[in-house]
Design an enzyme around this catalytic site. Structure first.
Site, mmCIF file in Angstrom:
data_model
loop_
_atom_site.group_PDB
_atom_site.id
_atom_site.type_symbol
_atom_site.label_atom_id
_atom_site.label_comp_id
_atom_site.label_asym_id
_atom_site.label_seq_id
_atom_site.Cartn_x
_atom_site.Cartn_y
_atom_site.Cartn_z
ATOM 1 N N SER A 84 0.799 -1.232 0.000
ATOM 2 C CA SER A 84 0.000 0.000 0.000
ATOM 3 C C SER A 84 0.826 1.274 0.000
ATOM 4 C CB SER A 84 -0.946 -0.001 1.211
ATOM 5 O OG SER A 84 -0.204 -0.196 2.380
ATOM 6 N N THR A 187 -2.175 3.821 3.750
ATOM 7 C CA THR A 187 -1.175 4.889 3.682
ATOM 8 C C THR A 187 -0.318 4.923 4.926
ATOM 9 O OG1 THR A 187 -2.701 6.263 2.460
ATOM 10 C CG2 THR A 187 -1.007 7.427 3.694
ATOM 11 N N THR A 205 1.688 7.046 -0.186
ATOM 12 C CA THR A 205 0.796 5.911 -0.451
ATOM 13 C C THR A 205 0.806 5.540 -1.934
ATOM 14 O OG1 THR A 205 -1.481 5.153 -0.136
ATOM 15 C CG2 THR A 205 -1.231 7.386 -0.903
ATOM 16 N N ARG A 215 -6.844 8.525 -10.769
ATOM 17 C CA ARG A 215 -7.452 8.908 -9.490
ATOM 18 C C ARG A 215 -6.360 9.368 -8.504
ATOM 19 N NH1 ARG A 215 -6.794 7.193 -3.879
ATOM 20 N NH2 ARG A 215 -8.767 7.499 -2.830
ATOM 21 N N VAL A 216 -6.661 10.423 -7.794
ATOM 22 C CA VAL A 216 -5.760 10.921 -6.744
ATOM 23 C C VAL A 216 -6.563 10.953 -5.443
ATOM 24 C CG1 VAL A 216 -4.534 12.974 -5.923
ATOM 25 C CG2 VAL A 216 -4.293 12.255 -8.309
ATOM 26 N N GLY A 217 -5.931 10.548 -4.349
ATOM 27 C CA GLY A 217 -6.620 10.516 -3.058
ATOM 28 C C GLY A 217 -6.320 11.736 -2.204
ATOM 29 N N ASP A 218 -6.467 11.567 -0.919
ATOM 30 C CA ASP A 218 -6.258 12.673 0.031
ATOM 31 C C ASP A 218 -4.785 12.891 0.372
ATOM 32 O OD1 ASP A 218 -6.331 10.089 1.240
ATOM 33 O OD2 ASP A 218 -6.479 11.014 3.214
ATOM 34 N N THR A 238 -5.626 8.365 7.175
ATOM 35 C CA THR A 238 -5.518 7.176 6.338
ATOM 36 C C THR A 238 -6.923 6.634 6.099
ATOM 37 O OG1 THR A 238 -4.598 4.943 6.149
ATOM 38 C CG2 THR A 238 -5.148 5.685 8.365
ATOM 39 N N GLY A 239 -7.067 5.899 5.021
ATOM 40 C CA GLY A 239 -8.390 5.344 4.718
ATOM 41 C C GLY A 239 -8.879 5.828 3.370
ATOM 42 N N GLY A 241 -9.710 7.973 0.747
ATOM 43 C CA GLY A 241 -9.350 9.377 0.593
ATOM 44 C C GLY A 241 -10.500 10.293 0.212
HETATM 45 N N1 ASP Z 1 -5.866 7.581 1.839
HETATM 46 C C1 ASP Z 1 -5.337 6.800 0.788
HETATM 47 C C2 ASP Z 1 -6.058 7.103 -0.488
HETATM 48 O O1 ASP Z 1 -7.257 7.314 -0.474
HETATM 49 C C3 ASP Z 1 -5.376 5.353 1.021
HETATM 50 C C4 ASP Z 1 -5.147 4.895 2.435
HETATM 51 O O2 ASP Z 1 -4.875 5.602 3.339
HETATM 52 O O3 ASP Z 1 -5.251 3.735 2.717
HETATM 53 O O4 ASP Z 1 -5.434 7.086 -1.517
#
Ligand code: ASP
Length: 327
Positions: A84, A187, A205, A215-218, A238-239, A241
């Site tokens: 990850s 992450t 991450t 795609r781009v996350g947080d 984390t999680g 995004g």
């Molecule tokens: N936050 C990250 C994302 O959405 C993934 C993660 O934290 O597990 O890309």
């Protein structure tokens, strides 16, 4: 009816909250230093234990929080078996590993890099963007070119053996659904306070596994995946995004600490906000970590199963379970 004892307790609480707010407004950083726990580093998930070791080498030698949060998460980025974070991460739907990272220091300097391919240490690219350019966010081929022009190496396209195996398995059905607490989204976010009482944060991450290409996350977005205000505190997330982006999660945690909440309460309130703004909250996981200017830390998650690693002079790099909104 409020008893005298309750009343006194409440008065004492209000007085200390008032004192805290007053502190922020009037006390100098050197006054605050005497009350701080420092240095401290904390980071998300089990892989945070190894990452903290890297950060602690810097912090225990009197190094800066900025160097610590960079060196710390580089350990995780270096681990090709991690599914990850870094180039060993699970790919997107089209088979590409695309990386997101960010970094922020005590001066409010910050940068993120997103949708970066074939570069081993996105956190170092983020730091270089922060230090060498006027920009705060670079993405894709432009970010890759910037990295290559500045001495980073182009790594092979190949997936790690485990990522390749899991991707082939996933292709059989090609069903997309983020799984709670499973390593398709984990992450590493890291926040630290150094011996001088300065705060910094980092986040890196490979993003959600099997996400859409592009795609781009947080994580690379300042204020979403991570945020630092040296007068108040630092936070990271984390999680899933998308849910964090909707509430500017890490910025929100820091703002709750500014209002006088403890790091734990600030993380909890941010999760409650996230629940209010995301009707699908039962299907996703999100966890926040926070550290205030005094070196006090906190954590809170949406679902059970989130943990984090903490290293300080008192706590020798231990893994803790976070409390959660849903049990
Ligand atoms: N936050 C990250 C994302 O959405 C993934 C993660 O934290 O597990 O890309």
């Amino acid at each position: 009816m409020t008893t005298r004892r309750k009343f006194l307790k409440l008065s004492a609480l209000s007085a200390s909250l008032f004192a805290f707010n007053k502190t922020k407004a009037t006390e100098t950083i050197s006054n605050l230093n005497s009350k701080q726990i420092k240095p401290v580093v904390l980071s998300t998930w089990k892989h945070g234990v190894q990452a903290n070791e890297g950060a602690w080498k810097v912090l225990s030698a009197g190094g800066s929080a900025l160097d610590a949060v960079e060196k710390g998460v580089m350990v995780t980025e270096d681990d090709f078996t991690n599914l990850s974070v870094g180039l060993g991460g699970l790919p997107d739907r089209d088979g590409f590993v695309t990386l997101d990272a960010s970094i922020m220091d005590e001066k409010g300097r910050c940068a993120g890099v997103a949708f970066l391919q074939r570069i081993k240490h996105p956190v170092c690219v983020a730091r270089m963007i922060m230090e060498k350019t006027q920009h705060v966010l670079m993405v894709g081929s432009g970010a890759q070119k910037f990295a290559l022009d500045n001495g980073f190496k182009l790594e092979p396209k190949t997936l790690s053996p485990e990522a390749e195996k899991q991707y082939k398995e996933w292709l059989k059905k090609s069903e997309y659904k983020p799984m709670i607490n499973i390593e398709n989204h984990d992450t590493i976010g890291m926040i630290a306070i150094d011996a001088n009482g300065n705060l910094s944060g980092s986040c890196t991450t490979s993003g959600l596994a099997y996400k859409m290409h592009g795609r781009v996350g947080d994580s690379p977005i300042i204020g979403a995946g991570m945020y630092v205000d040296n007068e108040v505190g630092a936070a990271c997330a984390t999680g899933v995004g998308e849910t964090v982006l909707r509430i500017c999660g890490s910025y929100l945690v820091v703002e709750f600490m500014r209002q006088g909440l403890s790091p734990n309460e600030a993380c909890k309130k941010a999760v409650e906000r996230l629940v209010a703004k995301n009707p699908n909250y039962k299907d996703v996981q999100v966890g926040f970590l926070a550290l205030n200017k005094r070196g006090e830390h906190g954590a809170f998650a949406l679902q059970k199963g989130f943990n984090y690693a903490l290293y300080s002079n008192e706590i020798n790099n231990k893994l803790f379970d976070s409390k959660s909104f849903l049990s």
